[in-house]
Scaffold this motif. Sequence first.
Motif, PDB file in Angstrom:
ATOM      1  N   ALA A 151       0.836  -1.206   0.000  1.00  0.00           N
ATOM      2  CA  ALA A 151       0.000   0.000   0.000  1.00  0.00           C
ATOM      3  C   ALA A 151       0.868   1.251   0.000  1.00  0.00           C
ATOM      4  O   ALA A 151       0.536   2.242  -0.675  1.00  0.00           O
ATOM      5  CB  ALA A 151      -0.931  -0.010   1.211  1.00  0.00           C
ATOM      6  N   ARG A 152       1.960   1.240   0.737  1.00  0.00           N
ATOM      7  CA  ARG A 152       2.865   2.382   0.731  1.00  0.00           C
ATOM      8  C   ARG A 152       3.468   2.584  -0.656  1.00  0.00           C
ATOM      9  O   ARG A 152       3.613   3.694  -1.147  1.00  0.00           O
ATOM     10  CB  ARG A 152       3.964   2.181   1.777  1.00  0.00           C
TER      11      ARG A 152
ATOM     12  N   ALA B   6      -7.688   3.605  -9.517  1.00  0.00           N
ATOM     13  CA  ALA B   6      -7.912   2.329 -10.195  1.00  0.00           C
ATOM     14  C   ALA B   6      -6.653   1.466 -10.161  1.00  0.00           C
ATOM     15  O   ALA B   6      -6.733   0.244  -9.999  1.00  0.00           O
ATOM     16  CB  ALA B   6      -8.349   2.579 -11.638  1.00  0.00           C
ATOM     17  N   VAL B   7      -5.494   2.099 -10.298  1.00  0.00           N
ATOM     18  CA  VAL B   7      -4.229   1.356 -10.240  1.00  0.00           C
ATOM     19  C   VAL B   7      -4.004   0.816  -8.836  1.00  0.00           C
ATOM     20  O   VAL B   7      -3.597  -0.335  -8.659  1.00  0.00           O
ATOM     21  CB  VAL B   7      -3.052   2.247 -10.679  1.00  0.00           C
ATOM     22  N   TYR B   8      -4.284   1.639  -7.840  1.00  0.00           N
ATOM     23  CA  TYR B   8      -4.138   1.193  -6.452  1.00  0.00           C
ATOM     24  C   TYR B   8      -5.019  -0.031  -6.188  1.00  0.00           C
ATOM     25  O   TYR B   8      -4.568  -1.019  -5.597  1.00  0.00           O
ATOM     26  CB  TYR B   8      -4.500   2.323  -5.491  1.00  0.00           C
ATOM     27  N   THR B   9      -6.253   0.032  -6.616  1.00  0.00           N
ATOM     28  CA  THR B   9      -7.170  -1.092  -6.404  1.00  0.00           C
ATOM     29  C   THR B   9      -6.632  -2.361  -7.046  1.00  0.00           C
ATOM     30  O   THR B   9      -6.656  -3.445  -6.441  1.00  0.00           O
ATOM     31  CB  THR B   9      -8.562  -0.768  -6.974  1.00  0.00           C
ATOM     32  N   GLU B  10      -6.132  -2.228  -8.264  1.00  0.00           N
ATOM     33  CA  GLU B  10      -5.643  -3.399  -8.983  1.00  0.00           C
ATOM     34  C   GLU B  10      -4.344  -3.932  -8.383  1.00  0.00           C
ATOM     35  O   GLU B  10      -4.184  -5.144  -8.190  1.00  0.00           O
ATOM     36  CB  GLU B  10      -5.414  -3.051 -10.453  1.00  0.00           C
TER      37      GLU B  10
ATOM     38  N   VAL C 121      -2.882  -3.266  -5.383  1.00  0.00           N
ATOM     39  CA  VAL C 121      -2.839  -3.538  -3.946  1.00  0.00           C
ATOM     40  C   VAL C 121      -3.991  -4.459  -3.552  1.00  0.00           C
ATOM     41  O   VAL C 121      -3.778  -5.622  -3.201  1.00  0.00           O
ATOM     42  CB  VAL C 121      -2.876  -2.231  -3.129  1.00  0.00           C
ATOM     43  N   ASP C 122      -5.207  -3.971  -3.617  1.00  0.00           N
ATOM     44  CA  ASP C 122      -6.353  -4.749  -3.133  1.00  0.00           C
ATOM     45  C   ASP C 122      -6.523  -6.056  -3.905  1.00  0.00           C
ATOM     46  O   ASP C 122      -6.548  -7.145  -3.313  1.00  0.00           O
ATOM     47  CB  ASP C 122      -7.626  -3.912  -3.224  1.00  0.00           C
ATOM     48  N   ASN C 123      -6.652  -5.955  -5.224  1.00  0.00           N
ATOM     49  CA  ASN C 123      -6.901  -7.159  -6.023  1.00  0.00           C
ATOM     50  C   ASN C 123      -5.697  -8.087  -6.037  1.00  0.00           C
ATOM     51  O   ASN C 123      -5.839  -9.316  -5.950  1.00  0.00           O
ATOM     52  CB  ASN C 123      -7.276  -6.779  -7.457  1.00  0.00           C
ATOM     53  N   TYR C 124      -4.514  -7.495  -6.135  1.00  0.00           N
ATOM     54  CA  TYR C 124      -3.293  -8.306  -6.186  1.00  0.00           C
ATOM     55  C   TYR C 124      -3.121  -9.122  -4.909  1.00  0.00           C
ATOM     56  O   TYR C 124      -2.921 -10.345  -4.956  1.00  0.00           O
ATOM     57  CB  TYR C 124      -2.094  -7.398  -6.412  1.00  0.00           C
ATOM     58  N   VAL C 125      -3.215  -8.466  -3.770  1.00  0.00           N
ATOM     59  CA  VAL C 125      -2.977  -9.155  -2.500  1.00  0.00           C
ATOM     60  C   VAL C 125      -4.049 -10.202  -2.227  1.00  0.00           C
ATOM     61  O   VAL C 125      -3.755 -11.323  -1.811  1.00  0.00           O
ATOM     62  CB  VAL C 125      -2.883  -8.146  -1.343  1.00  0.00           C
ATOM     63  N   SER C 126      -5.302  -9.862  -2.473  1.00  0.00           N
ATOM     64  CA  SER C 126      -6.385 -10.805  -2.179  1.00  0.00           C
ATOM     65  C   SER C 126      -6.364 -12.026  -3.101  1.00  0.00           C
ATOM     66  O   SER C 126      -6.942 -13.066  -2.768  1.00  0.00           O
ATOM     67  CB  SER C 126      -7.737 -10.100  -2.279  1.00  0.00           C
ATOM     68  N   SER C 127      -5.677 -11.925  -4.244  1.00  0.00           N
ATOM     69  CA  SER C 127      -5.614 -13.063  -5.168  1.00  0.00           C
ATOM     70  C   SER C 127      -4.591 -14.104  -4.753  1.00  0.00           C
ATOM     71  O   SER C 127      -4.571 -15.214  -5.304  1.00  0.00           O
ATOM     72  CB  SER C 127      -5.264 -12.565  -6.583  1.00  0.00           C
ATOM     73  N   LEU C 128      -3.745 -13.791  -3.795  1.00  0.00           N
ATOM     74  CA  LEU C 128      -2.657 -14.688  -3.413  1.00  0.00           C
ATOM     75  C   LEU C 128      -3.142 -15.754  -2.449  1.00  0.00           C
ATOM     76  O   LEU C 128      -3.838 -15.469  -1.472  1.00  0.00           O
ATOM     77  CB  LEU C 128      -1.519 -13.881  -2.769  1.00  0.00           C
ATOM     78  N   SER C 129      -2.746 -16.984  -2.719  1.00  0.00           N
ATOM     79  CA  SER C 129      -3.124 -18.105  -1.857  1.00  0.00           C
ATOM     80  C   SER C 129      -1.896 -18.614  -1.116  1.00  0.00           C
ATOM     81  O   SER C 129      -0.747 -18.327  -1.494  1.00  0.00           O
ATOM     82  CB  SER C 129      -3.748 -19.228  -2.682  1.00  0.00           C
TER      83      SER C 129
END
Length: 627
Positions: A444-445, A453-457, A459-467
């Motif tokens: 996030a930093r 939109a870039v932040y969402t993709e 940070v949010d989407n990238y991190v939540s996609s990791l298993s």
Amino acid sequence: MKKNIIRHTVLAVLLLPLLTGCQDFLDTESKSTYTSQVVFSTPTYTNMAITGIYSAFFSVEVWVNFYYQFNTDIEIQQYGTAAGSWNDTERRGIGNYVATPANTGLSRAWNAYYQAVERANLCVSEIRKSPLLENGSEEDKGRMRMFLGEALTLRAYLYMELVRCWGDVPFKTDPTDPEGSNFNLPKTDRDEIYEYLLSDLEEAAGLLPWLGEESYATTPERVTKGFAKGLRARIALYRGGYSFRTSMQMERGSNWEQYYEIARQECQEIINNGTHKLDPSYESLWKTLNGSQFNAYNENLMEFGYQMGQSGEQGYIAGWRYSQSDKWGYGNMGAINSPLHFLYSFNPSDSRRAMSVGLGLYGTTGKMEIFTNPMSLTIGKWNKKWMPDAYINLMKGASGKIVTGVNWVPMRMADVYLMLAETENELSGGSVANAQAALRVVRARAFNTAAAAVYTEMVDNYVSSLSKGESMRTALENERAWEFAGESVRKWDLIRWNKLTSKIQEAREANRRAINQQPPYTNVPTYVFYRYSEADTDELEILNLDTNRGSADIEGYTRAAWFPANYSNANNATNYAAYNDFLRAWACGLDGGEGWAATYKQDRHLLPIPTSAIDASGGILKNDYGF
């Protein structure tokens, strides 16, 4: 403004030899002698003795260990492809993993480290015997506990460096016996050393206050609890990771889960305490450090405090390159390079890219000039123009090198978050949600100035996609590269993951593809278009770093040949052949460099014990690992 502890160094350096030297020639004790009983019976003199340990880190011989952190897949110790450059008997040979026992840099560093260990051993031994530790005033007892914690932690740091560089090494924790009983010792297994250091650091953390918790613990230039705990986490990961062994193989330490659990606990406790936080701005973090200011968020768990003109190579050896000019004074080396593929591994909106890769040099006019040689990119975290005016003025009158005084940071809070994420991912009882949360803080930093939109993709989407497992593991390997480039972290990460050789092999091929604009680097431009910034007329604004705009002129911009124009196989086969030789020589001691190095040992990242140390040991020491 930082308050540098070097003001005590002269007395400390004079004091310690009096305590450690042999005094057999004396029949009586002079009343003016600084005996151990005198020194360690007062906090003032004890503080000077502790400062004597810190002063060891100011020496070139100890700091030159910075060179041993390279080469990696994202950092390269500058070298040439001519014989005697890539394999010289100093730093370049060390960086390319082809050092021999006769390398002159090794003996200086080996001796300096053990001299510093001797100082730490003396302090630990004598503070434990000091009556102030148990019977002094509450403030004196607190200060003596802190001094003991500092000595234990600094000794652990010194031995960590010795083990990381040389593997199994002689290990002693008592001062040298004047009778010679512990002058020459055999090597001790690295796992045994790490076990001892982990125990010492657990004790140290119990003795030390948090930064700012006590009136005598107000500067990051002294060891406090956060750094002791962070160092314990780091050493635990080394103990649970891989290293090159006498079997001539990379082997993992036994019971690795036990040590990952130690690291997880220490990192979580540092985070929970809240003393150390991430600076919201990655750029501010580095500009503050270069400007000789302490970080307002205490992101740096510890800083080795250097002094302008006397110590500190950051910004001279590593950082943006400067030619001599009237504006900036004497030039510098900028001798740690950043490879082309690493520049293009960043998302363009990642704020760390501009701080991690230097795209040009400040030329004889004082203005930035763009690099045209792909072997010239530098680490961008140290920059003379961010340093105090006093340093610039020194350099303007200089006819030779003047060291910068920029502090060295051995650990930042970002490392704590990412170590926590790693342990949560690797341990069977770990939580992917906790790993995601820790990674998110760091990421996030990095994208906090990006469009929404870039932040969402990113940070949010990238991190939540990791298993949990390989997905998160790969993400953390990449994140640690983007976060810590040039900070002497990457090499040791790759070693403990058993990926040093393979990552460098991947990097060689990635750079070939990038220079030839082959997938995934098809957008690397042939030409870049730039102009000087209105806000800072020394700085370049590059229009198309990530887009190939062809070669046609663009109004208001100057066209410059970017790396593919001069070094791709299609555009200049001669230059490409030279570049390919450079890539083959890169860390060639690990795998032969595709036939570049005539002799090598696969995966051998360790250094040989210097010939002088072996000769002085009376037959006790010898080199292993095929040296």
